[in-house]
Enzyme design. Structure first.
Site, short mmCIF file in Angstrom:
data_model
loop_
_atom_site.label_atom_id
_atom_site.label_comp_id
_atom_site.label_asym_id
_atom_site.label_seq_id
_atom_site.Cartn_x
_atom_site.Cartn_y
_atom_site.Cartn_z
N LYS A 163 11.74 10.70 20.52
CA LYS A 163 10.40 11.02 20.16
C LYS A 163 9.48 10.36 20.86
O LYS A 163 9.26 9.17 20.50
CB LYS A 163 10.16 11.14 18.61
N LYS A 166 -5.78 -4.27 0.71
CA LYS A 166 -6.41 -3.91 1.94
C LYS A 166 -7.40 -4.90 2.46
O LYS A 166 -8.05 -5.49 1.56
CB LYS A 166 -7.26 -2.62 1.71
N ASP A 185 0.78 4.14 1.28
CA ASP A 185 1.11 4.63 2.79
C ASP A 185 2.18 3.84 3.47
O ASP A 185 3.05 4.41 4.14
CB ASP A 185 -0.01 4.83 3.47
N LYS A 186 2.02 2.68 3.46
CA LYS A 186 2.63 1.88 3.92
C LYS A 186 4.31 1.67 3.34
O LYS A 186 5.30 1.49 3.95
CB LYS A 186 2.51 0.47 3.98
N LYS A 234 10.83 8.11 13.08
CA LYS A 234 11.33 8.80 14.32
C LYS A 234 12.00 7.78 15.11
O LYS A 234 11.69 6.92 15.67
CB LYS A 234 9.87 9.14 15.04
N HIS A 244 0.72 -1.31 -0.19
CA HIS A 244 0.30 -0.16 -0.16
C HIS A 244 0.60 1.25 0.15
O HIS A 244 1.99 1.45 0.80
CB HIS A 244 -0.82 0.19 1.02
N PHE A 293 -8.77 -3.88 -9.97
CA PHE A 293 -7.63 -3.52 -9.16
C PHE A 293 -6.14 -3.66 -9.66
O PHE A 293 -5.56 -4.49 -9.03
CB PHE A 293 -7.83 -3.99 -7.64
N ASP A 344 6.27 10.31 20.62
CA ASP A 344 5.44 9.81 19.75
C ASP A 344 5.68 8.27 19.59
O ASP A 344 4.52 7.57 19.59
CB ASP A 344 5.22 10.38 18.50
N ARG A 383 0.01 8.09 7.51
CA ARG A 383 -1.43 8.06 7.30
C ARG A 383 -2.06 6.78 7.66
O ARG A 383 -3.15 6.69 7.64
CB ARG A 383 -1.57 8.23 5.92
N LYS A 384 -1.56 5.94 8.43
CA LYS A 384 -2.15 4.74 8.69
C LYS A 384 -1.76 4.35 10.18
O LYS A 384 -1.55 3.17 10.88
CB LYS A 384 -1.67 3.23 7.82
N ASP A 415 -2.09 5.63 -6.20
CA ASP A 415 -2.82 6.58 -5.14
C ASP A 415 -1.13 7.21 -4.36
O ASP A 415 -0.26 6.37 -4.28
CB ASP A 415 -3.35 6.12 -4.08
N ALA A 416 -1.32 8.35 -4.03
CA ALA A 416 0.01 8.91 -3.36
C ALA A 416 0.00 8.07 -2.05
O ALA A 416 -0.86 7.97 -1.42
CB ALA A 416 -0.18 10.28 -3.17
N GLU A 460 14.70 15.86 9.33
CA GLU A 460 15.73 16.41 9.94
C GLU A 460 16.46 15.61 10.84
O GLU A 460 15.90 14.57 11.49
CB GLU A 460 15.20 17.39 10.91
N GLU A 499 10.29 11.89 6.81
CA GLU A 499 9.24 11.73 6.13
C GLU A 499 9.43 11.47 4.59
O GLU A 499 10.29 11.84 3.88
CB GLU A 499 8.38 13.14 6.20
#
Length: 380
Positions: free
Chosen positions: A276, A172, A17-18, A272, A15, A237, A278, A251-252, A245-246, A56, A43
Site C-alpha cells: 500500500k 494529549k 485513536d492511537k 497497511k 489515546h 480528566f 499510502d 484518525r491521527k 471517546d471512541a 481484508e 482497521e
C-alpha cells in the site's frame, strides 16, 4: 511559517485513536512475521468496552491467515495491557471487554492489480504522498511536533516508572512556537491534558505535571518570557481511553507525520502492508526529503509522489526546496530519480519493509524517531 505562531499536537499511546492504530499494526506485524508478502488492510474501532477489528487479508498459505485470525483476540488484549489499561472504569478492561474479529480475504479485483501477471508489483491503491525534512531540529523534523511528541512520551515514562502513580494512559499535548524569518525561536504556549486517578487534586496535578513533565522537556532557552502552560484546562480528566471517546484507525495522520508543517496526502499508515503506497511511498518520500537535507542540498525539502492503482511507476514525482537549496544548478528531482527506484517493489527493497517493524511506530510519530532503527530515517 516565516513569521508568527505555529502549533502542533501529539497524543499518547493510550489515546483511543492511537490504541486503534496500535492494534491494527500489531495485527499487521503478526501477518508479516508469518508471511513477509502478506497483504494486510486492517482497521480497528474501539468504543467503551468493545473492540472491533476488521479488514481484508491475503497470505500465500491459508494456514497463516487462520493462525493470525485465531490469535487476534489475544493480540488485542495484549496491546490493551501493554498500553496500561487495567479496568473498565479508567478506559477499557483487557480481560473483560468484548472483541469482535471480522477478517475477510483480499478482493480479487485489487489483488490482480497489485500482484500483476507480468510479475511487477503494482501500487496497491491510487493516491498522493508527501515527505518533508527541515534542518530546524537534529531529527530533521519541524520543532513543534518534536516537542509535542516529547511531552506525551515523558508523561508515559513517568506513568510507567511509578513516579507519578496517579497518571493514566490517555493524554494529549500541544506546542506553539514563534517563528522569526522562517526559524523557530521560542515556545509561547504549552498545552498538556492527562488522564488521572480520581483521588488527585487539580492543584497537585498541575504542580506535578509542571515540575516533572513540562520543565524537563521544554528547555529554558526556548521558553518565551510570556510562556503560557495550560495543564488539564477542563479541570478534570478521569474518564479516558475508549470509555471517554471512541477510537478509530487512521484518525491521527497529522500526529503521525509532520504536525501540519507540511501537506498530507490523506492516507493513513497503520494496519497497511508495504504494497500500500499510502504507507510505503510516504516513508520513501520522507527518506528522500531527509537525504536532501542531510546531504546539504537544501535546508528544507518537500517531496511528493503519486501513484495509480495497479501501476508500478509513479505518475508524478516532484521536489520543492523553498529557495533553500545550496547549489542552484542541481536538478534534485532528476538526481534522486536516477539513484532510487520509486516503484513499489523498489521502495520495499530499498527500505526493507516486508518485516514486522510497524507496531512501535503507531505511537509518537513515524518520523524523526531516534529510539527506533527505522530504515526511512537513515542517511546514505
Amino acid at each position: 511559517m516565516q513569521n508568527g505562531l505555529f502549533s502542533s499536537e501529539s497524543v499518547s499511546e493510550g489515546h483511543p485513536d492511537k490504541l486503534a492504530d496500535r492494534i491494527s499494526d500489531r495485527i499487521l506485524d503478526a501477518f508479516l512475521a508469518k508471511d513477509p508478502q502478506a497483504r494486510v488492510a486492517c482497521e480497528t474501532l474501539l468504543a467503551d468496552q468493545c473492540v472491533i477489528v476488521a479488514g481484508e487479508f491475503k497470505t500465500r498459505r491459508i494456514e497463516d491467515f487462520h493462525a493470525v485470525r485465531e490469535s487476534a483476540d489475544s493480540l488485542v488484549r495484549s496491546v490493551l495491557r501493554d498500553t496500561g489499561y487495567r479496568d473498565a472504569q479508567t478506559g477499557i478492561s483487557p480481560e473483560q471487554c468484548e472483541i469482535q474479529i471480522r477478517f475477510n480475504g483480499q478482493s480479487q479485483d485489487i489483488s490482480q492489480g497489485v500482484d500483476r501477471a507480468d510479475g511487477v508489483l503494482g501500487a496497491g491503491d491510487q493516491g498522493l504522498m508527501f515527505g518533508y525534512a527541515t534542518d530546524e531540529t537534529p531529527e530533521l523534523m519541524p520543532a513543534p511536533i518534536v516537542f509535542a511528541h516529547r511531552l506525551v512520551r515523558r508523561q508515559s515514562e513517568l506513568r510507567k516508572s511509578g513516579l507519578l502513580p496517579w497518571l493514566q494512559p490517555d493524554a494529549k499535548s500541544q506546542v506553539t512556537f514563534r517563528y522569526v524569518d522562517g526559524r523557530p525561536t521560542c515556545i509561547e504556549v504549552v498545552v498538556l491534558s492527562t488522564q488521572h486517578d480520581d483521588g488527585i487534586g487539580l492543584d497537585e496535578l498541575r504542580d506535578a505535571v509542571q515540575t516533572h513533565v513540562i520543565e524537563p522537556v521544554i528547555p529554558e532557552e526556548l521558553r518565551a518570557e510570556s510562556l503560557r502552560t495550560l495543564i488539564n484546562p477542563t479541570g478534570r480528566f478521569v474518564t479516558g481511553g475508549p470509555k471517554g471517546d471512541a477510537g478509530l484507525t487512521g484518525r491521527k495522520i497529522i500526529v503521525d507525520t509532520y504536525g501540519g508543517s507540511a501537506p498530507h496526502g490523506g492516507g493513513a499508515f497503520s494496519g497497511k502492508d508495504p504494497s500500500k503506497v499510502d504507507r510505503s511511498a510516504a516513508y520513501m518520500a520522507r527518506f528522500l526529503a531527509r537525504q536532501i537535507v542531510a546531504r546539504g542540498w537544501a535546508k528544507r525539502a518537500l517531496v511528493q509522489l503519486a501513484y495509480a492503482i495497479g501501476v508500478a511507476e509513479p505518475v508524478s514525482f516532484v521536489v520543492e526546496t523553498y529557495g533553500t537549496e545550496s547549489e542552484s544548478g542541481r536538478n534534485i528531482t532528476a538526481q534522486l530519480a536516477r539513484e532510487f527506484d520509486l516503484r513499489p517493489q523498489g521502495i520495499i527493497e530499498t527500505l526493507n519493509l516486508q518485516r514486522p517493524i510497524y507496531y512501535p511506530t503507531a505511537a509518537y510519530g513515524h518520523f524523526g524517531r531516534s529510539d527506533l532503527k527505522l530504515p526511512w530515517e537513515s542517511a546514505v
